[in-house]
Design a protein around this motif. Structure first.
Motif, short mmCIF file in Angstrom:
data_model
loop_
_atom_site.label_atom_id
_atom_site.label_comp_id
_atom_site.label_asym_id
_atom_site.label_seq_id
_atom_site.Cartn_x
_atom_site.Cartn_y
_atom_site.Cartn_z
N MET A 1 11.45 -4.62 -10.23
CA MET A 1 11.20 -5.50 -9.41
C MET A 1 9.79 -5.89 -10.25
N THR A 2 9.12 -7.14 -10.19
CA THR A 2 7.77 -7.43 -10.44
C THR A 2 7.09 -7.66 -9.66
N GLU A 3 5.76 -7.35 -9.33
CA GLU A 3 4.85 -7.57 -8.90
C GLU A 3 4.05 -8.45 -8.94
N SER A 4 3.93 -9.28 -7.25
CA SER A 4 2.55 -10.45 -7.44
C SER A 4 1.85 -9.91 -6.66
N SER A 12 -0.65 -6.12 -4.42
CA SER A 12 0.36 -6.45 -5.05
C SER A 12 2.03 -6.41 -4.68
N ARG A 14 5.96 -6.08 -4.22
CA ARG A 14 7.40 -6.54 -5.19
C ARG A 14 8.15 -7.98 -3.90
N GLY A 43 12.81 0.56 -7.29
CA GLY A 43 11.68 0.26 -7.67
C GLY A 43 10.22 -0.42 -6.48
N THR A 275 4.88 -15.00 -0.58
CA THR A 275 5.31 -13.75 -0.56
C THR A 275 6.76 -12.90 -0.91
N ASP A 295 17.87 -10.81 -7.93
CA ASP A 295 18.95 -12.05 -8.96
C ASP A 295 19.54 -13.03 -8.92
#
Length: 309
Positions: A1-4, A12, A14, A43, A275, A295
């Protein structure tokens, strides 16, 4: 999972936050540990809890969720792989400064950690001046036991006032907001609060993202309400827009192969300013399903149809 980035908190995360309200309540030790282990394995990043979870259960006094998470952190050694968000303000004493200090230490002790990554004011306390509330949070930030602070269940007006007080007096700002938001409960976030969070750069993580489980499709009629202790809570949805929303979700599920829970979370995640949604799971299978929402990318037509319903 990408973070922001979670707003200007310095954290930050996920795009999915694991709700901890069920730990120590409907999920015992084995189930809680299994879900938490799986979350880290896949993750996952932030776990959300509160000192009041689950004081409303007969025989409980609050802190059960934090204690369960703390026991898991000790056994798993996974503290450096997760962020912990917890809250103060629902228990007796509200947001009085002494209560904030006492509650923070209690949360740290139960969690078995020396720092709270994100500490929320669980609800507004109009009886305590905002500068006193923020001053107490400032002490926690200054001593290093809290990394960032946030607000939950604040109106746009009161959140704006709190941000103004922080700027005027040089106190820490709320950098995250936790409002209720799902397909059937949109009034708290949409409109002035949403605009304020976007304009001021606050990160937003949403609770009740599945409308207490109604949007999973589990409750289709009054006969289904006995399936869970939460049945009584979802009854109003049966008499409102709930059936119409489920009908649209059923169509989208048929077209995409996604489950209703995944569709509900994907809709929340796509809303401006959000977020990450929060959702809880009592089994590994439930968690795997919920994480499948990451997904799913809803089409503009799907989002519009859901919002309209």
């Amino acid at each position: 999972m990408t973070e922001s980035a979670l707003g200007q908190s310095g954290l930050s995360i996920r795009p999915f936050v694991l709700g901890g309200n069920v730990f120590g309540m409907t999920a015992g030790r084995d189930a809680s540990f299994a879900v938490l282990d799986r979350f880290v394995e896949l993750g996952g990043g932030m776990i959300d809890t509160a000192d009041v979870y689950s004081a409303w259960v007969p025989g409980h006094k609050g802190g059960e969720s934090e204690s369960m998470i703390g026991a898991w952190l000790k056994e798993s050694g996974a503290r450096d792989r997760v962020l912990i968000a917890t809250k103060v303000g629902m228990m007796p004493g509200g947001l009085k400064p002494d209560r904030i200090r006492e509650a923070a230490q209690g949360s740290l002790d139960r969690l078995g950690t020396d720092v709270i990554d994100l500490y929320f004011a669980h609800k507004d306390d109009p009886d305590v001046p905002l500068d006193e509330v923020l001053g107490a949070f400032a002490e926690l930030v200054d001593t290093g036991i809290v990394r960032a602070i946030g607000a939950s269940n604040y109106s746009a007006e009161r959140l704006a006032e709190a941000l103004g007080v922080a700027d005027e007096k040089g106190l820490p700002r709320f950098t995250a907001m936790q409002p209720e938001l799902n397909l059937l409960d949109r009034d708290q976030y949409e409109g002035p609060l949403q605009k304020l969070c976007i304009d001021e750069g606050l990160g937003v993580i949403t609770y009740f993202s599945l409308a207490s489980g109604y949007l999973s499709g589990k409750y289709r009629s009054a006969d289904d309400l006995g399936k869970s202790p939460r049945g009584a809570r979802v009854k109003p949805y049966l008499d409102g827009n709930g059936p119409a929303v489920l009908a649209v979700m059923d169509r989208i599920a048929a077209e995409t192969g996604a489950t209703l829970s995944q569709i509900a979370l994907a809709w929340v995640a796509a809303q401006p300013g959000v977020t990450a949604p929060i959702a809880s799971a009592t089994t590994v299978e439930q968690l795997d399903e919920l994480l499948g929402s990451l997904d799913l990318e809803l089409s503009e037509e799907h989002q519009a149809a859901l919002s309209a319903a």
